[in-house]
Motif scaffolding. Structure first.
Motif, PDB file in Angstrom:
ATOM      1  N   PRO A  46      23.581  17.764 -33.591  1.00  0.00           N
ATOM      2  CA  PRO A  46      22.117  17.682 -33.643  1.00  0.00           C
ATOM      3  C   PRO A  46      21.620  17.734 -35.089  1.00  0.00           C
ATOM      4  O   PRO A  46      22.224  18.385 -35.949  1.00  0.00           O
ATOM      5  CB  PRO A  46      21.660  18.910 -32.853  1.00  0.00           C
ATOM      6  CG  PRO A  46      22.806  19.223 -31.942  1.00  0.00           C
ATOM      7  CD  PRO A  46      24.043  18.867 -32.701  1.00  0.00           C
ATOM      8  N   GLN A  47      20.521  17.053 -35.337  1.00  0.00           N
ATOM      9  CA  GLN A  47      19.992  16.970 -36.703  1.00  0.00           C
ATOM     10  C   GLN A  47      19.678  18.357 -37.270  1.00  0.00           C
ATOM     11  O   GLN A  47      19.916  18.619 -38.457  1.00  0.00           O
ATOM     12  CB  GLN A  47      18.739  16.089 -36.715  1.00  0.00           C
ATOM     13  CG  GLN A  47      19.019  14.634 -36.394  1.00  0.00           C
ATOM     14  CD  GLN A  47      17.762  13.788 -36.439  1.00  0.00           C
ATOM     15  OE1 GLN A  47      16.811  14.097 -37.157  1.00  0.00           O
ATOM     16  NE2 GLN A  47      17.747  12.711 -35.656  1.00  0.00           N
ATOM     17  N   ARG A  48      19.141  19.235 -36.450  1.00  0.00           N
ATOM     18  CA  ARG A  48      18.802  20.574 -36.939  1.00  0.00           C
ATOM     19  C   ARG A  48      20.059  21.334 -37.371  1.00  0.00           C
ATOM     20  O   ARG A  48      20.059  22.035 -38.388  1.00  0.00           O
ATOM     21  CB  ARG A  48      18.051  21.357 -35.860  1.00  0.00           C
ATOM     22  CG  ARG A  48      17.433  22.659 -36.357  1.00  0.00           C
ATOM     23  CD  ARG A  48      16.605  23.308 -35.259  1.00  0.00           C
ATOM     24  NE  ARG A  48      15.527  22.458 -34.809  1.00  0.00           N
ATOM     25  CZ  ARG A  48      14.357  22.352 -35.437  1.00  0.00           C
ATOM     26  NH1 ARG A  48      14.145  23.044 -36.558  1.00  0.00           N
ATOM     27  NH2 ARG A  48      13.411  21.571 -34.956  1.00  0.00           N
ATOM     28  N   THR A  49      21.143  21.178 -36.616  1.00  0.00           N
ATOM     29  CA  THR A  49      22.405  21.838 -36.969  1.00  0.00           C
ATOM     30  C   THR A  49      22.943  21.289 -38.283  1.00  0.00           C
ATOM     31  O   THR A  49      23.415  22.044 -39.145  1.00  0.00           O
ATOM     32  CB  THR A  49      23.438  21.616 -35.848  1.00  0.00           C
ATOM     33  OG1 THR A  49      22.899  22.101 -34.613  1.00  0.00           O
ATOM     34  CG2 THR A  49      24.736  22.348 -36.157  1.00  0.00           C
ATOM     35  N   GLY A  81      21.612  12.153 -27.444  1.00  0.00           N
ATOM     36  CA  GLY A  81      22.118  12.408 -28.779  1.00  0.00           C
ATOM     37  C   GLY A  81      22.303  11.154 -29.607  1.00  0.00           C
ATOM     38  O   GLY A  81      21.859  10.065 -29.246  1.00  0.00           O
TER      39      GLY A  81
END
Length: 467
Positions: A46-49, A81
């Motif tokens: 994920p982009q936040r990760t 995703g």
């Protein structure tokens, strides 16, 4: 978080690079794919990760993923995703092998009648006999001589009306003129508003000057005024960039009322406009340019690359006043210095003798023929303009743009996917076909039948269909 080796590589690349972080991140992603650290079908974190691991903000990662999708490296599906796209390890949309015809470059067809090669040979000989070689091969006055500006003003007068010579510049191509105008009106971090599906050249300039592009939705007449008004209220842009006539790539042309409505929004938000107008003179009766309707708010660019030849490296620029002319001249000097003397002399000679209009007429006639071939072969339902140089191809629902273009390339056809033009949001199921680069109508007809065959081919399911 699991140990993903490619993320460590990305973090190292970011620490070493002086480029914008989002561009470094995209390049690092591409390298990971080429090296095999990431494979086709692999799901990314994920982009936040990713942002947390790299020590950057989510906006930067989102911007990087948007650019990576534009380059054909990844696909994203809401709720499922982001995955490495099939074919991402290859060069993406631009053709690298033999093609029936390269349909990626929006060039005017080279006319056979009159014979352009013979005309150029004859006119260059005449120029060398009549003009001093040292002057032709030396540095020129930035912005063109008085005579060149007068000829330019006359050339674009059918679209923008009569203009004073001190409001006209001659630029070495439209791209350098656009870069000069943008740099004159903006500072790093400013917002430029444009069509959500836009000419890629504005993206190149925005990246170079660290500017933010915000896209506005369009309909069959182009940019929608209410959407522009909303975006201006939210983002407070410094500049609007648009192609009102035969938009690249959508082919939309603003009506006279739409032009007035766009100008009203720009006036309300104190917004300057960079009007790119490569195609109006290909039309028998073009609508007045925005620059004709609002002299004080619009910087206007008309390139000869689409109406005569990109080899002339010449564009005519009309500015609101003499002070803006001086400022943009200084910017052109910093970016490109000046025009090439021999090419400027050739363009001027064509204007003086009327040869330019003869060539323009021949190109116009050939493009109309090619558009009729495209409509006959491809059918209705695609975005076309009978005077334009390209087709905005609508794809069936089983084709995504990047995959369609990748498959067409394997069939020896080079097209441009919608990802290249998409500023924000989902790329449409479209691809652009340039009609002018085919050597003749017969080879274009053959190539378009190849495109039709690819359109009708139902691809087998890829990794995105696997659960």
């Amino acid at each position: 978080m699991p140990d993903y080796a490619y993320l460590a590589h990305w973090k190292n690349e970011i620490s070493r690079s002086s480029n914008a972080i989002y561009l470094t991140l995209v390049d690092a992603l591409a390298l990971s794919i080429r090296k095999g650290d990431l494979r086709e079908g692999d799901r990314l974190l994920p982009q936040r990760t990713i942002a947390e691991y790299l020590g950057t903000n989510l906006t930067t990662v989102t911007r990087a993923f948007t650019e990576a999708r534009r380059r054909g490296l990844i696909d994203a599906t809401v709720g499922r995703g982001t995955f490495v796209r099939v074919g991402a390890g290859e060069s993406h949309w631009r053709h690298t092998g033999p093609a029936v015809v390269d349909l990626t470059m929006n060039l005017p067809p080279i006319p056979q009648n009159p014979p352009l090669q013979r005309i150029i040979q004859s006119d260059i000989t005449a120029i060398l006999k009549q003009q001093d070689l040292n002057s032709l091969m030396s540095y020129r006055v930035t912005g063109g001589t008085i005579e060149e500006r007068q000829l330019g003003a006359k050339w674009i007068a059918p679209v923008i009306g009569q203009r004073r010579t001190d409001e006209i510049l001659v630029s070495p191509g439209a791209q350098s003129a656009l870069a000069a105008i943008v740099s004159t009106h903006t500072q790093p971090g400013d917002v430029i508003v444009t069509d959500r599906i836009a000419y890629p050249g504005i993206r190149t300039i925005a990246a170079q000057f660290d500017l933010i592009l915000v896209g506005v939705d369009s309909d069959v007449e182009g940019m929608m005024p209410d959407q522009l008004d909303r975006v201006c209220g939210e983002h407070h842009p410094r500049l609007l960039y648009c192609i009102p006539t035969i938009h690249n790539p959508t082919t939309a042309t603003m009506s006279l009322q739409r032009r007035k409505d766009i100008l009203a929004v720009a006036q309300r938000h104190h917004l300057h406009i960079a009007e790119d107008d490569p195609y109006s003179l290909l039309m028998d009766s073009p609508l007045p340019a925005l620059a004709a309707l609002d002299h004080s708010r619009v910087s206007y660019i008309a390139t000869l690359a689409k109406t005569l030849s990109p080899g002339l490296r010449t564009a005519y620029v009309a500015l609101p006043n003499a002070d803006m002319t001086r400022r943009v001249t200084a910017a052109i000097r910093a970016i490109a210095l000046t025009n090439a003397g021999l090419l400027s002399a050739l363009a001027a000679r064509w204007m003086q003798t009327g040869q330019a209009h003869t060539i323009l007429h021949a190109i116009h006639k050939e493009l109309r023929l090619r558009q009729s071939i495209a409509r006959k072969v491809l059918g209705d339902g695609h975005c076309m303009n009978p005077d334009g140089p390209h087709v905005w191809l609508k794809l069936p629902n089983w084709w995504g743009s990047a995959d369609f273009v990748a498959y067409a390339r394997r069939r020896g056809l080079a097209l441009v996917p919608s990802t290249v033009f998409t500023i924000n949001g989902e790329p449409p199921q479209r691809a652009r076909i340039a009609l002018g680069s085919a050597p003749d109508a017969a080879s274009l007809d053959e190539s378009l039948h190849g495109v039709l065959s690819v359109l009708q081919h139902k691809r087998s399911p890829g990794f995105a269909d696997i659960v």
